[in-house]
Motif scaffolding. Structure first.
Motif, mmCIF file in Angstrom:
data_model
loop_
_atom_site.group_PDB
_atom_site.id
_atom_site.type_symbol
_atom_site.label_atom_id
_atom_site.label_comp_id
_atom_site.label_asym_id
_atom_site.label_seq_id
_atom_site.Cartn_x
_atom_site.Cartn_y
_atom_site.Cartn_z
ATOM 1 N N THR A 101 0.632 -0.857 -0.634
ATOM 2 C CA THR A 101 0.264 0.079 -0.143
ATOM 3 C C THR A 101 1.020 0.993 0.018
ATOM 4 O O THR A 101 0.603 1.836 -0.691
ATOM 5 C CB THR A 101 -0.951 0.025 1.413
ATOM 6 O OG1 THR A 101 -1.873 -1.100 1.517
ATOM 7 C CG2 THR A 101 -1.760 1.488 1.232
ATOM 8 N N CYS A 104 2.710 1.612 -3.926
ATOM 9 C CA CYS A 104 1.531 2.034 -4.232
ATOM 10 C C CYS A 104 1.238 3.668 -4.653
ATOM 11 O O CYS A 104 0.852 4.809 -5.472
ATOM 12 C CB CYS A 104 0.347 1.883 -4.462
ATOM 13 S SG CYS A 104 -0.039 -0.510 -4.542
ATOM 14 N N GLU A 108 2.483 6.862 -6.846
ATOM 15 C CA GLU A 108 1.342 7.873 -6.946
ATOM 16 C C GLU A 108 1.815 9.190 -7.255
ATOM 17 O O GLU A 108 1.324 10.279 -7.511
ATOM 18 C CB GLU A 108 -0.413 7.600 -6.708
ATOM 19 C CG GLU A 108 -1.192 6.253 -6.815
ATOM 20 C CD GLU A 108 -2.082 5.772 -6.640
ATOM 21 O OE1 GLU A 108 -3.061 7.310 -5.973
ATOM 22 O OE2 GLU A 108 -2.441 4.959 -5.917
ATOM 23 N N ASN A 139 -6.369 -0.198 -6.203
ATOM 24 C CA ASN A 139 -6.697 1.061 -5.822
ATOM 25 C C ASN A 139 -6.172 1.605 -6.261
ATOM 26 O O ASN A 139 -6.119 2.832 -6.553
ATOM 27 C CB ASN A 139 -7.246 1.594 -4.506
ATOM 28 C CG ASN A 139 -7.807 0.669 -3.551
ATOM 29 O OD1 ASN A 139 -9.071 0.392 -4.169
ATOM 30 N ND2 ASN A 139 -8.312 0.765 -1.744
ATOM 31 N N SER A 140 -4.646 1.747 -7.095
ATOM 32 C CA SER A 140 -4.201 1.548 -7.520
ATOM 33 C C SER A 140 -4.204 1.797 -9.330
ATOM 34 O O SER A 140 -3.200 2.159 -9.775
ATOM 35 C CB SER A 140 -2.447 1.578 -7.570
ATOM 36 O OG SER A 140 -2.318 2.498 -6.548
ATOM 37 N N CYS A 143 -4.376 4.567 -11.392
ATOM 38 C CA CYS A 143 -3.034 5.693 -11.633
ATOM 39 C C CYS A 143 -1.716 4.860 -12.533
ATOM 40 O O CYS A 143 -1.834 5.765 -12.966
ATOM 41 C CB CYS A 143 -2.532 5.446 -10.065
ATOM 42 S SG CYS A 143 -0.388 5.979 -10.016
#
Length: 263
Positions: A101, A104, A108, A139-140, A143
């Motif tokens: 996390t 990532c 970003e 979630n990335s 991105c």
């Protein structure tokens, strides 16, 4: 699946005592120049499998991972490089995954096309070789696709390695198909960088296969500028690009095009 490693600068292994001193030094100092040099040395030593185990057993992974929270870009980059070499070891991946996390987030927030961003993408490439940690990267995905549109060729190649690994996992299909990247078809060009072209086609081929294997796909789940519609049978730009690429001189490019067309 694609992997990535940082090339070693040195060609010698280190004994346990020397590695322990380096890890302790990393914990004890606040000097970014010393931290950077210690991380470079640990990264080089981690190119050798015997040292990968030693560093893990000395709790070095958590110490190096802690450097990801450092605000100095060079220190963060060198920590990512060290973890990248250490991640070539499955047991090490089990410990490194707690930092995904944070990695990532670094990708970003880092400046576009920066060395920190590329180092983060290299580590994510290794951590996505198996599907064990794909969920931590969901979630990335927006991105990653933004970098695919906006990045330099070097960044595009690196992020495509991650996307190809994710797209090989059927559980990630819907997350990837929902993402928006209107410029994706522009990558499928006869004049495009060969490494980008092969990987972009492999990404599309993996998704097409998983789309066909998945029952109950609902069109209303996807917006018109999503990858789902880009790859759909009704997408004229996509079909035209594929037809043109059948005449590409590179064998692997043509093989990936045939993979897509025969799904």
């Amino acid at each position: 699946m694609l992997t990535d490693s940082s090339p070693p600068v040195s060609t010698h292994t280190m004994d346990v005592d020397a590695l322990q001193k380096l890890i302790h030094l990393l914990q004890a100092t606040d000097d970014p120049l010393i931290q950077e040099q210690a991380l470079i040395t640990l990264s080089n030593s981690a190119a050798f499998s015997v040292n990968q185990d030693i560093i893990r057993n000395l709790d070095g992974l958590s110490v190096i991972g802690g450097m990801l929270f450092n605000c100095v870009p060079k220190v963060k980059e060198k920590a990512l490089n060290a973890l990248n070499n250490l991640s070539m070891n499955i047991k090490n991946q089990e410990e490194i995954q707690v930092f995904i996390t944070q990695v990532c987030g670094t990708v970003e927030s880092a400046p576009l096309n920066s060395e920190v961003q590329l180092a983060g993408l290299r580590l994510l490439t290794n951590m996505s070789v198996t599907s064990d940690y794909h969920q931590k990267m969901i979630n990335s995905i927006p991105c990653f696709l933004h970098l695919l549109s906006e990045g330099t060729e070097r960044t595009q190649i690196q992020v495509l390695k991650v996307l190809v690994n994710l797209s090989a996992n059927p559980a990630m299909t819907r997350h990837l198909l929902r993402a928006q990247v209107p410029s994706f078809v522009l990558l499928l060009d006869n004049c495009a960088n060969r490494d980008i072209l092969v990987r972009a086609l492999a990404f599309a081929a993996n998704l097409k296969k998983n789309m066909n294997d998945e029952e109950g796909t609902k069109i209303e789940e996807y917006s018109e500028d999503s990858i789902f519609f880009t790859l759909s049978r009704d997408s004229a730009p996509f079909a035209q690009r594929l037809a043109s690429l059948l005449h590409h001189p590179d064998t692997e490019v043509k093989e990936q095009v045939v993979r897509i067309l025969t799904q």
